[in-house]
Design a protein around this motif. Structure first.
Motif, PDB file in Angstrom:
ATOM      1  N   GLN A  18      23.229  30.418  22.449  1.00  0.00           N
ATOM      2  CA  GLN A  18      22.001  30.781  23.173  1.00  0.00           C
ATOM      3  C   GLN A  18      20.843  29.955  22.630  1.00  0.00           C
ATOM      4  O   GLN A  18      20.723  29.794  21.418  1.00  0.00           O
ATOM      5  CB  GLN A  18      21.675  32.266  22.956  1.00  0.00           C
ATOM      6  CG  GLN A  18      22.762  33.199  23.459  1.00  0.00           C
ATOM      7  CD  GLN A  18      22.354  34.669  23.411  1.00  0.00           C
ATOM      8  OE1 GLN A  18      21.641  35.077  22.503  1.00  0.00           O
ATOM      9  NE2 GLN A  18      22.821  35.445  24.372  1.00  0.00           N
ATOM     10  N   PHE A  20      16.618  29.682  22.732  1.00  0.00           N
ATOM     11  CA  PHE A  20      15.368  30.337  23.137  1.00  0.00           C
ATOM     12  C   PHE A  20      14.225  29.344  23.002  1.00  0.00           C
ATOM     13  O   PHE A  20      14.008  28.762  21.930  1.00  0.00           O
ATOM     14  CB  PHE A  20      15.121  31.580  22.275  1.00  0.00           C
ATOM     15  CG  PHE A  20      16.106  32.685  22.558  1.00  0.00           C
ATOM     16  CD1 PHE A  20      15.884  33.600  23.575  1.00  0.00           C
ATOM     17  CD2 PHE A  20      17.286  32.769  21.844  1.00  0.00           C
ATOM     18  CE1 PHE A  20      16.812  34.603  23.863  1.00  0.00           C
ATOM     19  CE2 PHE A  20      18.218  33.766  22.119  1.00  0.00           C
ATOM     20  CZ  PHE A  20      17.981  34.682  23.132  1.00  0.00           C
ATOM     21  N   SER A  24       9.521  32.054  24.352  1.00  0.00           N
ATOM     22  CA  SER A  24      10.366  33.227  24.054  1.00  0.00           C
ATOM     23  C   SER A  24      10.216  33.694  22.607  1.00  0.00           C
ATOM     24  O   SER A  24      10.571  34.826  22.291  1.00  0.00           O
ATOM     25  CB  SER A  24      11.835  32.901  24.317  1.00  0.00           C
ATOM     26  OG  SER A  24      12.001  32.301  25.562  1.00  0.00           O
ATOM     27  N   VAL A  34      13.767  38.929  20.938  1.00  0.00           N
ATOM     28  CA  VAL A  34      14.879  37.967  20.955  1.00  0.00           C
ATOM     29  C   VAL A  34      15.983  38.462  20.029  1.00  0.00           C
ATOM     30  O   VAL A  34      17.175  38.451  20.375  1.00  0.00           O
ATOM     31  CB  VAL A  34      14.382  36.561  20.528  1.00  0.00           C
ATOM     32  CG1 VAL A  34      15.538  35.652  20.125  1.00  0.00           C
ATOM     33  CG2 VAL A  34      13.585  35.917  21.664  1.00  0.00           C
ATOM     34  N   VAL A  52      16.720  27.745  18.313  1.00  0.00           N
ATOM     35  CA  VAL A  52      15.348  28.126  18.667  1.00  0.00           C
ATOM     36  C   VAL A  52      14.418  26.920  18.665  1.00  0.00           C
ATOM     37  O   VAL A  52      14.586  25.981  17.890  1.00  0.00           O
ATOM     38  CB  VAL A  52      14.764  29.203  17.717  1.00  0.00           C
ATOM     39  CG1 VAL A  52      15.393  30.550  17.972  1.00  0.00           C
ATOM     40  CG2 VAL A  52      14.910  28.801  16.273  1.00  0.00           C
ATOM     41  N   PHE A 188      17.617  30.229  27.438  1.00  0.00           N
ATOM     42  CA  PHE A 188      16.633  31.254  27.814  1.00  0.00           C
ATOM     43  C   PHE A 188      15.237  30.651  27.826  1.00  0.00           C
ATOM     44  O   PHE A 188      14.841  29.959  26.888  1.00  0.00           O
ATOM     45  CB  PHE A 188      16.667  32.414  26.810  1.00  0.00           C
ATOM     46  CG  PHE A 188      17.887  33.272  26.936  1.00  0.00           C
ATOM     47  CD1 PHE A 188      17.932  34.301  27.857  1.00  0.00           C
ATOM     48  CD2 PHE A 188      18.997  33.032  26.155  1.00  0.00           C
ATOM     49  CE1 PHE A 188      19.055  35.102  27.986  1.00  0.00           C
ATOM     50  CE2 PHE A 188      20.132  33.822  26.275  1.00  0.00           C
ATOM     51  CZ  PHE A 188      20.167  34.863  27.193  1.00  0.00           C
ATOM     52  N   SER A 247      14.202  34.914  29.414  1.00  0.00           N
ATOM     53  CA  SER A 247      14.353  35.706  28.191  1.00  0.00           C
ATOM     54  C   SER A 247      13.550  37.002  28.303  1.00  0.00           C
ATOM     55  O   SER A 247      13.598  37.835  27.409  1.00  0.00           O
ATOM     56  CB  SER A 247      13.928  34.902  26.972  1.00  0.00           C
ATOM     57  OG  SER A 247      12.575  34.646  27.019  1.00  0.00           O
TER      58      SER A 247
END
Ligand code: ADP
Ligand code: ASP
Ligand code: MG
Length: 442
Positions: A18, A20, A24, A34, A52, A188, A247
């Motif tokens: 995933q 972000f 987010s 998150v 991230v 996201f 997200s």
């Protein structure tokens, strides 16, 4: 891709990557949200690697800080500085997971085994050694990787921090999904998926359920910042299905994947716009062999990315040569070309830094005539002047004045009826209706 249940039956947990984006993880509250989402996915029985971006506008702020110190920051130092943005967010997300009782560890790009070439500011991933990540997963931890960065290795003892270009955390996410053979790759962000145009300037934009790698690459290349071009390219080459989703809301996103129905869908799938365009025109360039090379070779050497080049038919031994670059490269380009103008004998160099481009993109464009004329008619009716036109097999781009971008996007969206659901597509001989998700904010 195997489902969670299938992988559990096979005795290994499904692996989800995933990513972000900055919005987010923009503040402590969002970071906690998150972390809660990650914890939920883990409770479903999945292993997780989470990439991230830096919090909110951190990267822009770090760039501005460097700019307040010097006009010409050293590229190596700048990459060291920018990489810290993602260090912050990775550690904070990991701490938020600890607070929820989820074991996790934050890793820098280098610790995650990501090696790159040595091109500071726009490094390309050269390889990923997944050993550390795999060991952490085996130890039961969620692995949080600082996006947008890697490490170049000049020799075994000399390593340097590099960054992957703006939006580069998308590329970290997709590259890790490929290297780890992940079951899902989820990006996201702050919109629900990929839309027919940037939903921030076209409120009628429609979310696409599916888009092909090729179309998404063109959209990204022409300015749709929602995905970094290189991330889509890596997904395509490695056959990673990329899910782009919100997200903030639990609603279906957009799948970027091989699309067998691409020819049956609307010929124009979407529009992209880019405000980061500057135009350079060399007036009365001598019309003889070697001149284009004399102009573009030093620009290439200096790392200036030239986008569109137009050379007119020569008259009386001279011609005009126009090309476009990003605005950030304009000062450097002028510096490089000024001595060359004198050497080669051009009349003058004019520049315009308030340019933009709008593009229509769709795999079906190549097989159907008339799209260019529809595009030009729509722009003409909206009073938008076209300065340069360029095309690829699946795209038509017009360079226009920056202050006309919004007018142009709206006129084109309407002219190609992009707000309307796409025609039915034939799936295994069965007609299926378009499954577009609702409009942004609906
Ligand atoms: P992140 O911080 O999550 O990486 P970005 O700001 O890089 O997010 O990308 C998301 C933004 O991309 C959206 O807010 C939207 O304004 C913009 N965007 C541009 N074109 C599109 C498009 N065709 N579909 C969706 N979003 C788009
Ligand atoms: N933080 C970096 C940027 O702002 C990378 C990313 O967000 O993907 O470009
Ligand atoms: Mg981004």
């Amino acid at each position: 891709m195997a489902s969670c249940a299938a992988r559990i039956l096979a005795m290994s947990k499904p692996l989800v990557v995933q990513k972000f984006g900055g919005s987010s993880v923009a503040n402590a509250d969002r970071i906690r949200r998150v972390a809660a989402r990650i914890a939920r996915e883990r409770a479903n029985g999945c292993d997780l690697v989470v990439v991230v971006s830096a919090m909110g506008d951190t990267t822009d702020e770090l760039l501005a800080l460097a700019g307040a110190i010097t006009d010409d920051p050293d590229p190596r130092e700048l990459d060291m500085l920018l990489a810290t943005g993602e260090h912050q967010s990775a550690t904070l997300v990991s701490m938020a997971l600890h607070a929820l009782g989820v074991p996790s560890i934050a890793l820098t790009g280098a610790q995650a085994g990501i090696t790159t070439d040595g091109n500071y500011g726009k490094a390309r991933i050269a390889g990923i050694d997944p050993q550390r990540i795999e060991a952490e997963i085996a130890a039961g931890r969620v692995v949080i990787v600082a996006g947008f960065q890697g490490q170049s290795r000049l020799d075994p003892t000399l390593t340097e921090t590099t960054t992957l270009g703006r939006g580069g955390s998308d590329t970290t996410g997709v590259a890790l999904a490929a290297a780890l053979d992940a079951d899902r790759c989820q990006i996201f962000t702050d919109v629900r998926g990929i839309y027919t145009a940037d939903p921030r300037i076209q409120p009628d934009a429609r979310q696409l359920p599916v888009i092909s790698y090729e179309e998404m690459m063109e959209l990204a290349h022409q300015g749709a910042q929602v995905m970094q071009v290189r991330a889509v390219e890596l997904g395509w080459v490695n056959n990673v299905v990329i899910e782009v989703l919100s997200s903030f809301e639990d609603v279906p996103g957009t799948l970027i994947k091989e699309d067998p129905f691409v020819e049956q869908r609307n010929k124009v799938r979407g529009l992209a716009h880019d405000r980061n365009v500057a135009k350079v025109t060399l007036v009365e360039v001598p019309d003889r062999p070697g001149v284009a090379h004399a102009v573009f070779a030093p620009l290439a050497e200096a790392g200036v990315n030239v986008d569109t080049i137009v050379q007119n038919v020569g008259h009386h031994g001279t011609t005009d040569l126009s090309f476009t670059i990003t605005r950030g490269d304009l000062a450097k380009t002028k510096r490089i070309l000024e001595p060359i103008i004198r050497e080669l004998g051009f009349r003058e160099m004019t520049t315009d830094s308030a340019m933009a481009k709008v593009s229509i993109v769709g795999a079906g464009i190549q097989n159907a005539p008339g799209y260019a004329s529809r595009m030009f008619a729509a722009l003409a009716e909206a009073g938008v002047n076209i300065e340069i036109i360029s095309t690829s097999e699946i795209r038509i781009t017009c360079m226009i004045a920056e202050d006309q971008v919004e007018t142009a996007v709206r006129a084109l969206h309407k002219a190609f009826a992009l707000e309307e659901p796409e025609p039915l597509v034939l799936e295994a001989g069965v007609e299926t209706a378009d499954t577009s998700a609702p409009k942004p904010g609906a």
